[in-house]
Motif scaffolding. Structure first.
Motif, short mmCIF file in Angstrom:
data_model
loop_
_atom_site.label_atom_id
_atom_site.label_comp_id
_atom_site.label_asym_id
_atom_site.label_seq_id
_atom_site.Cartn_x
_atom_site.Cartn_y
_atom_site.Cartn_z
N SER A 33 0.91 -1.23 0.10
CA SER A 33 0.05 0.09 0.05
C SER A 33 0.97 1.24 0.05
N GLN A 34 2.08 1.01 0.12
CA GLN A 34 3.06 2.45 0.21
C GLN A 34 3.71 2.34 -1.19
N ASP A 35 3.17 1.65 -2.16
CA ASP A 35 3.65 1.93 -3.49
C ASP A 35 2.35 2.22 -4.63
N VAL A 36 3.18 3.02 -5.47
CA VAL A 36 2.33 3.47 -6.62
C VAL A 36 2.59 2.73 -7.79
N GLY A 37 1.65 2.35 -8.56
CA GLY A 37 2.00 1.52 -9.97
C GLY A 37 1.34 2.25 -10.90
N ILE A 38 2.36 2.60 -11.97
CA ILE A 38 1.87 3.23 -13.25
C ILE A 38 1.69 2.25 -14.14
N PHE A 39 0.55 2.28 -14.69
CA PHE A 39 0.28 1.17 -15.68
C PHE A 39 -0.09 2.17 -16.96
N ILE A 40 0.56 1.72 -18.21
CA ILE A 40 0.61 2.58 -19.39
C ILE A 40 0.09 1.33 -20.45
N SER A 41 -0.89 1.67 -20.96
CA SER A 41 -1.44 1.02 -22.28
C SER A 41 -2.41 1.91 -23.08
N HIS A 42 -2.09 1.92 -24.44
CA HIS A 42 -2.94 2.86 -25.22
C HIS A 42 -4.27 2.25 -25.32
N SER A 43 -4.24 1.04 -25.54
CA SER A 43 -5.65 0.34 -25.92
C SER A 43 -6.32 0.00 -24.64
N GLY A 44 -5.56 -0.07 -23.50
CA GLY A 44 -6.39 -0.23 -22.40
C GLY A 44 -6.83 -1.60 -22.22
N GLN A 45 -6.21 -2.65 -23.17
CA GLN A 45 -6.62 -3.94 -23.13
C GLN A 45 -5.63 -4.94 -23.07
N THR A 46 -4.39 -4.45 -22.77
CA THR A 46 -2.94 -5.43 -22.98
C THR A 46 -3.47 -6.50 -21.94
N PRO A 52 -10.75 -1.18 -19.98
CA PRO A 52 -10.53 -2.26 -19.00
C PRO A 52 -9.71 -1.80 -18.05
N ILE A 53 -8.52 -0.99 -18.62
CA ILE A 53 -7.35 -0.92 -17.64
C ILE A 53 -7.87 -0.01 -16.40
N GLU A 112 -0.90 -8.46 -20.52
CA GLU A 112 -0.21 -8.53 -19.76
C GLU A 112 -0.14 -7.39 -18.58
N VAL A 113 -0.46 -6.11 -19.09
CA VAL A 113 -0.49 -4.89 -18.37
C VAL A 113 -1.87 -5.12 -17.47
N LEU A 114 -2.97 -5.75 -17.78
CA LEU A 114 -4.16 -5.96 -17.02
C LEU A 114 -3.83 -7.07 -15.90
N GLU A 115 -3.07 -7.95 -16.19
CA GLU A 115 -2.59 -9.07 -15.08
C GLU A 115 -1.77 -8.35 -14.09
N THR A 116 -0.84 -7.56 -14.38
CA THR A 116 -0.23 -7.04 -13.35
C THR A 116 -0.62 -6.00 -12.66
N LEU A 117 -1.67 -5.42 -13.17
CA LEU A 117 -2.57 -4.36 -12.51
C LEU A 117 -3.37 -5.11 -11.39
N ARG A 118 -3.99 -6.25 -11.85
CA ARG A 118 -4.77 -7.04 -10.88
C ARG A 118 -3.91 -7.44 -9.64
N ILE A 119 -2.85 -8.02 -9.91
CA ILE A 119 -1.83 -8.49 -8.92
C ILE A 119 -1.54 -7.19 -8.09
N ILE A 133 -3.00 2.62 -7.68
CA ILE A 133 -3.01 2.27 -9.10
C ILE A 133 -3.38 3.70 -9.90
N VAL A 134 -2.30 4.03 -10.77
CA VAL A 134 -2.40 5.04 -11.94
C VAL A 134 -2.53 4.67 -13.32
N THR A 135 -3.46 4.87 -13.94
CA THR A 135 -3.45 4.17 -15.62
C THR A 135 -3.40 5.45 -16.21
N ILE A 136 -2.43 5.17 -17.43
CA ILE A 136 -2.46 6.06 -18.62
C ILE A 136 -2.92 5.48 -20.08
N THR A 137 -4.09 5.72 -20.37
CA THR A 137 -4.79 5.19 -21.67
C THR A 137 -5.60 6.08 -22.45
#
Length: 160
Positions: free
Chosen positions: A54-67, A94-95, A69-76, A84-88
């Motif tokens: 909970s002390q970390d921030v994840g930045i998840f980047i995916s133009h399609s928002g449907q990749t 979905p991201i 591998e990125v969705l799986e790492t986001l879920r984890i 969770i920060v997303t850029i899409t």
């Protein structure tokens, strides 16, 4: 930007052209002495997502928002309690459904395999805005870190 500044670490996720954007952000954050993690390898991304807190921030980047591998790492990362920060691209991707902070771009790719030109430039603009905001929020520390980074490389420049 404030959440990233206060985080123990910032972990970046992206595949393909989005990995280029993540790598650029990695370089910028490293220069200002922010603890940041990035690796292009999907298995490594899965590993560091699995160790987020909970002390970390994840930045998840995916133009399609449907990749996948990125969705799986986001879920984890979400299961581990990380912010969770997303850029899409703009829309109901979905991201962004599980994002604490969803950042959007608007840049249609004209061709399916065009080399992600407009989407990559738009994503770079978003990370530059985040970087500038972080720098503004912590200017004295950022200024010192940038000077240290610049000076560490100065001996590798050739005088004109």
């Amino acid at each position: 930007a404030r959440r990233m500044l206060d985080a123990r670490s910032v972990m970046l996720f992206g595949i393909g052209a989005s990995a280029l954007v993540a790598e650029d952000f990695f370089d910028k954050l490293l220069r200002i002495s922010k603890h940041v993690v990035f690796c292009r390898d999907t298995h490594i991304q899965l590993s560091y997502a699995a160790n987020m807190t909970s002390q970390d921030v994840g930045i998840f980047i995916s133009h399609s928002g449907q990749t996948r591998e990125v969705l799986e790492t986001l879920r984890i990362a979400r299961e581990r309690g990380a912010a969770i920060v997303t850029i899409t691209r703009y829309g109901r991707q979905p991201i962004s459904r599980n994002a604490d902070f969803a950042l959007y771009t608007s840049c249609p790719e004209v061709y399916r395999r065009s080399g992600a030109m407009s989407s990559r430039i738009a994503q770079l603009a978003v990370i530059d805005a985040l970087y500038s905001t972080i720098a503004h929020l912590d200017y004295p520390h950022v200024k010192e870190s940038l000077e240290n980074s610049y000076n560490s490389c100065s001996s590798h420049r050739v005088d004109a």
